[in-house]
Design a protein around this motif. Structure first.
Motif, mmCIF file in Angstrom:
data_model
loop_
_atom_site.group_PDB
_atom_site.id
_atom_site.type_symbol
_atom_site.label_atom_id
_atom_site.label_comp_id
_atom_site.label_asym_id
_atom_site.label_seq_id
_atom_site.Cartn_x
_atom_site.Cartn_y
_atom_site.Cartn_z
ATOM 1 N N MET A 1 1.001 -1.673 0.019
ATOM 2 C CA MET A 1 0.037 0.143 0.270
ATOM 3 C C MET A 1 1.369 0.993 0.196
ATOM 4 O O MET A 1 0.287 2.487 -0.483
ATOM 5 C CB MET A 1 -0.696 -0.138 1.232
ATOM 6 N N MET A 2 2.306 1.354 0.642
ATOM 7 C CA MET A 2 2.942 2.369 0.766
ATOM 8 C C MET A 2 3.506 1.925 -1.008
ATOM 9 O O MET A 2 4.147 3.254 -1.092
ATOM 10 C CB MET A 2 3.992 2.623 1.752
ATOM 11 N N GLY A 3 3.809 1.297 -1.343
ATOM 12 C CA GLY A 3 4.568 1.600 -2.951
ATOM 13 C C GLY A 3 5.911 1.059 -2.737
ATOM 14 O O GLY A 3 7.251 0.643 -2.966
ATOM 15 N N ALA A 4 6.473 0.337 -1.372
ATOM 16 C CA ALA A 4 7.713 -0.287 -0.594
ATOM 17 C C ALA A 4 7.581 -1.635 -1.395
ATOM 18 O O ALA A 4 7.107 -2.372 -1.247
ATOM 19 C CB ALA A 4 7.680 -0.002 0.395
ATOM 20 N N ALA A 5 9.705 -1.720 -1.263
ATOM 21 C CA ALA A 5 9.108 -3.233 -2.190
ATOM 22 C C ALA A 5 10.793 -4.050 -1.971
ATOM 23 O O ALA A 5 11.413 -2.748 -1.335
ATOM 24 C CB ALA A 5 9.536 -3.161 -3.748
ATOM 25 N N GLN A 6 10.439 -4.734 -1.327
ATOM 26 C CA GLN A 6 12.330 -5.614 -0.915
ATOM 27 C C GLN A 6 13.277 -5.799 -2.425
ATOM 28 O O GLN A 6 12.243 -5.504 -3.554
ATOM 29 C CB GLN A 6 12.288 -6.821 -0.027
ATOM 30 N N VAL A 7 14.500 -5.242 -2.063
ATOM 31 C CA VAL A 7 15.133 -5.522 -3.191
ATOM 32 C C VAL A 7 16.457 -5.854 -3.220
ATOM 33 O O VAL A 7 16.565 -6.560 -1.428
ATOM 34 C CB VAL A 7 15.842 -4.063 -3.665
ATOM 35 N N PRO A 8 17.380 -6.432 -4.032
ATOM 36 C CA PRO A 8 18.315 -7.418 -3.028
ATOM 37 C C PRO A 8 19.707 -6.613 -2.172
ATOM 38 O O PRO A 8 19.772 -5.377 -2.448
ATOM 39 C CB PRO A 8 19.102 -7.206 -4.839
ATOM 40 N N ALA A 9 20.094 -7.613 -1.452
ATOM 41 C CA ALA A 9 20.633 -6.721 -0.349
ATOM 42 C C ALA A 9 21.624 -7.573 -0.671
ATOM 43 O O ALA A 9 21.745 -8.925 -0.449
ATOM 44 C CB ALA A 9 20.570 -6.627 0.364
#
Length: 125
Positions: A1-9
């Motif tokens: 809902m916020m527009g956040a997404a997990q990305v490679p780390a």
């Protein structure tokens, strides 16, 4: 809902990126609302628990969390979380939130419990 997404780390870390702060995510300053900041920090710590090698569950729920706000959070944000110590039932984590310039805007620590029961929800209950 916020527009956040997990990305490679890097290994042992979890990153969640919020590429844009829409108006509904802002406080009166305007900067990211504290609840938005805490949700990002909570998410990366919980996910870090679940990704631990040998974790007893892929789900970890928040037992307690302490947050510190260092400066207003504006623009794109990157949350980073990692495990400080894990056991069979509990996991202690830390996290920080950085802005697009790499400045730390908030930090957190928390304790999470591995959830061993089913994770489905029946709306009839």
């Amino acid at each position: 809902m916020m527009g956040a997404a997990q990305v490679p780390a890097p290994e042992g870390k979890v990153w969640v990126r919020l590429p844009e702060l829409r108006p509904e995510l802002l406080n009166q300053l305007p900067a990211a609302h504290g609840g938005v900041i805490m949700a990002l920090l909570d998410s990366v710590m919980s996910r870090a628990c679940a990704l631990q090698p040998g974790a007893p569950s892929q789900t970890a729920v928040t037992v307690e969390m302490s947050s510190r706000f260092h400066r207003p959070a504006r623009g794109a944000l990157l949350a980073e979380g990692w495990v400080v110590h894990g056991s069979r039932s509990l996991c202690s984590c830390a996290a920080e939130l950085r802005d697009a310039q790499g400045q730390v805007v908030a930090t957190a620590s928390g304790t999470f419990k591995y959830w061993l029961a089913p994770t489905t929800w029946d709306s009839r209950e």
